[in-house]
Design an enzyme around this catalytic site. Structure first.
Site, PDB file in Angstrom:
ATOM      1  N   ILE A  12      -2.221  -2.406   9.024  1.00 12.29           N
ATOM      2  CA  ILE A  12      -2.722  -0.850   9.661  1.00 12.29           C
ATOM      3  C   ILE A  12      -4.096  -0.826   9.114  1.00 12.29           C
ATOM      4  O   ILE A  12      -4.770  -0.021   9.615  1.00 12.29           O
ATOM      5  CB  ILE A  12      -1.849   0.305   9.373  1.00 12.29           C
ATOM      6  CG1 ILE A  12      -0.316   0.270   9.724  1.00 12.29           C
ATOM      7  CG2 ILE A  12      -2.433   1.588   9.857  1.00 12.29           C
ATOM      8  CD1 ILE A  12       0.641   1.361   9.300  1.00 12.29           C
ATOM      9  N   HIS A  46      -9.823  -1.162  18.339  1.00 11.04           N
ATOM     10  CA  HIS A  46      -9.374   0.196  17.433  1.00 11.04           C
ATOM     11  C   HIS A  46     -10.786   0.696  17.138  1.00 11.04           C
ATOM     12  O   HIS A  46     -11.111   0.960  15.891  1.00 11.04           O
ATOM     13  CB  HIS A  46      -8.443   0.077  16.524  1.00 11.04           C
ATOM     14  CG  HIS A  46      -8.090   1.387  15.735  1.00 11.04           C
ATOM     15  ND1 HIS A  46      -7.706   2.476  16.523  1.00 11.04           N
ATOM     16  CD2 HIS A  46      -8.361   1.969  14.703  1.00 11.04           C
ATOM     17  CE1 HIS A  46      -7.432   3.652  15.625  1.00 11.04           C
ATOM     18  NE2 HIS A  46      -7.888   2.957  14.368  1.00 11.04           N
ATOM     19  N   ILE A  73      -0.359   6.741   4.112  1.00  9.38           N
ATOM     20  CA  ILE A  73       0.524   6.040   5.029  1.00  9.38           C
ATOM     21  C   ILE A  73       1.851   5.568   4.553  1.00  9.38           C
ATOM     22  O   ILE A  73       2.822   5.702   5.237  1.00  9.38           O
ATOM     23  CB  ILE A  73      -0.211   5.238   6.143  1.00  9.38           C
ATOM     24  CG1 ILE A  73      -1.505   5.843   6.637  1.00  9.38           C
ATOM     25  CG2 ILE A  73       0.670   4.708   7.185  1.00  9.38           C
ATOM     26  CD1 ILE A  73      -2.356   4.865   7.539  1.00  9.38           C
ATOM     27  N   GLY A  74       1.449   4.560   3.391  1.00 14.89           N
ATOM     28  CA  GLY A  74       2.586   3.924   2.829  1.00 14.89           C
ATOM     29  C   GLY A  74       3.808   5.106   2.328  1.00 14.89           C
ATOM     30  O   GLY A  74       4.891   4.712   2.728  1.00 14.89           O
ATOM     31  N   GLY A  95       0.864  -1.356  -0.070  1.00 16.33           N
ATOM     32  CA  GLY A  95       0.020   0.005   0.017  1.00 16.33           C
ATOM     33  C   GLY A  95       0.999   1.178   0.089  1.00 16.33           C
ATOM     34  O   GLY A  95       1.630   1.434   0.903  1.00 16.33           O
ATOM     35  N   ALA A  96       0.914   1.881  -1.036  1.00 14.16           N
ATOM     36  CA  ALA A  96       1.845   3.022  -1.017  1.00 14.16           C
ATOM     37  C   ALA A  96       0.864   4.425  -1.136  1.00 14.16           C
ATOM     38  O   ALA A  96       1.087   5.626  -2.122  1.00 14.16           O
ATOM     39  CB  ALA A  96       2.626   2.950  -2.378  1.00 14.16           C
ATOM     40  N   ASP A 101       2.023  -1.555  -4.540  1.00 11.27           N
ATOM     41  CA  ASP A 101       0.675  -1.119  -4.794  1.00 11.27           C
ATOM     42  C   ASP A 101       0.031  -1.649  -6.051  1.00 11.27           C
ATOM     43  O   ASP A 101       0.849  -1.972  -6.846  1.00 11.27           O
ATOM     44  CB  ASP A 101       0.561   0.616  -4.719  1.00 11.27           C
ATOM     45  CG  ASP A 101      -0.842   1.007  -4.268  1.00 11.27           C
ATOM     46  OD1 ASP A 101      -0.632   1.739  -3.127  1.00 11.27           O
ATOM     47  OD2 ASP A 101      -1.735   0.756  -4.815  1.00 11.27           O
ATOM     48  N   ASN A 110      -7.939  -0.657   8.143  1.00  5.02           N
ATOM     49  CA  ASN A 110      -9.082  -0.797   9.100  1.00  5.02           C
ATOM     50  C   ASN A 110     -10.329  -1.554   8.281  1.00  5.02           C
ATOM     51  O   ASN A 110     -10.150  -1.719   7.311  1.00  5.02           O
ATOM     52  CB  ASN A 110      -9.669   0.650   9.134  1.00  5.02           C
ATOM     53  CG  ASN A 110      -8.870   1.361  10.323  1.00  5.02           C
ATOM     54  OD1 ASN A 110      -8.874   0.688  11.590  1.00  5.02           O
ATOM     55  ND2 ASN A 110      -8.754   2.620  10.503  1.00  5.02           N
TER      56      ASN A 110
END
Ligand code: A3D
Length: 320
Positions: free
Chosen positions: A119, A176, A14-15, A10-11, A34, A121
């Site tokens: 990470i 979370h 966050i990535g 995943g870029a 990605d 969700n």
């Protein structure tokens, strides 16, 4: 000694931030993976060019093929979609569960020895599904949420009291979600548990109650401000703290979503608890003493996590 290899699956926001921190801190060579063509390559090249400014000898590469993550020591997974205003984290299951299947299979095939930090969700359900889909050992698959939630708690306390963030130690446990459990008795300002800090006049009980509530809704506060996505700087820093503890065998005790088998009276699920992270992955779960009210809050939060896991099983019967 060869540099560590860090695969960022995943870029996106966050990535990309993770890649930047990994390069600046020379934590290792970075693969940005990605499905979007061009994005990981562009971010990788941009940060690689920056290495000549900040002077770190690390390699960065963008990729759309899982073969490029081969042999990664750490995989940090942010693949999927973030929330937009009006969405709960749980609304993301439909898309992100399918993404976890693809990611889990990719990691299992090409980086089965890696320490995996999820990470994506809704976190506690996605890390559970990622472990199932990948089949990697449970102590090597963890979720990042508690470090972030606790950092928010600590920052709000520092902002209110004027005490350095360095001397505030805050803990949130549980899932979370908005019913996470900020651990008031176990969190400290200058060594004083928060109830004692209130007695000592650092902040009022009303201030503390408001901070607990703001911490629970901390993710939503940022989503409402950004409007186009969710937080990314603090989430990235939080995952880096976990990756460093593994790579450098720091044995830090960090609140992470880990597989529990009996601790806190919980079993067979992932939930946020303090965990010692070292070279073997999760090496120990630290059990705080909990009073009746904390137990009740934890039970409510765990019920939400179980509900999400059920929703995953319904969507993908192979998980049942
Ligand atoms: P974003 O900037 O949209 O990046 C996600 C990236 O995933 C995009 O570049 C997509 O192209 C990519 N992607 C989508 N499907 C796949 C796939 N099948 N394989 C590989 N890549 C894919 O989001 P973001 O970086 O802001 O957030 C990423 C995730 O983290 C979201 O699910 C957020 O909800 C979550 N998040 C969690 C926390 C926690 O504390 C747990 C905090 C903030 C965000």
């Amino acid at each position: 000694m060869a540099r560590a290899k860090i695969a960022l699956i995943g870029a996106g926001m966050i990535g990309g931030t993770l890649a930047h921190i990994c390069a600046r801190e020379a934590l290792g060579d970075v693969i940005l993976f990605d499905i979007a063509e061009g994005t990981p390559q562009g971010k990788g090249l941009d940060i690689a060019e920056a290495t000549a400014v900040f002077g770190q000898d690390v390699a960065l590469k963008g990729a759309n093929d899982y073969a490029d993550i081969a042999g990664a020591d750490v995989c940090i997974v942010t693949a999927g979609v973030p929330r937009k205003p009006g969405m709960s984290r749980d609304d993301l299951i439909g898309i992100n569960l399918k993404v976890m299947k693809a990611v889990g299979e990719g990691i299992a095939k090409h980086a089965p020895e890696a320490f995996v930090i999820c990470i994506t969700n809704p976190l506690d359900a996605m890390v559970w599904a990622l472990q199932k889909f990948s089949g990697l050992p449970k102590e090597k698959v963890v979720g990042m949420a508690g470090v972030l939630d606790s950092a928010r708690f600590a920052y709000f306390l520092a902002e209110k009291t004027g005490v350095s963030v360095q001397d505030i130690h805050a803990w949130t446990l549980g899932g979370h979600g908005d019913d996470m459990v900020p651990m008031v008795r176990h969190s400290t300002i200058g060594g004083l548990p928060l109830p004692d800090a209130v007695k000592a006049g650092f902040l009022s009980q009303a201030d503390l109650d408001a901070i607990v509530e703001r911490t629970r809704k901390g993710g939503g506060e940022i989503v409402a401000l950004l409007k186009t996505g969710s937080a990314f700087y603090a989430p990235a820093e939080s995952a880096i703290a976990m990756a460093k503890s593994y790579l450098l065998d720091q044995k830090r005790v960090l609140p992470c979503a880990v597989w529990v088998s009996g601790e806190y009276g919980l079993s067979d699920l992932y939930v946020g608890v303090p965990a010692l992270i070292g070279a073997s992955g999760v090496e120990k779960v630290v059990e705080f003493t909990t009073d009746e009210s904390e137990k009740a809050m934890l039970a409510k939060s765990v019920d939400s996590v179980k509900g999400l896991i059920e929703a995953c099983k319904q969507q993908d019967p192979s998980l049942a």
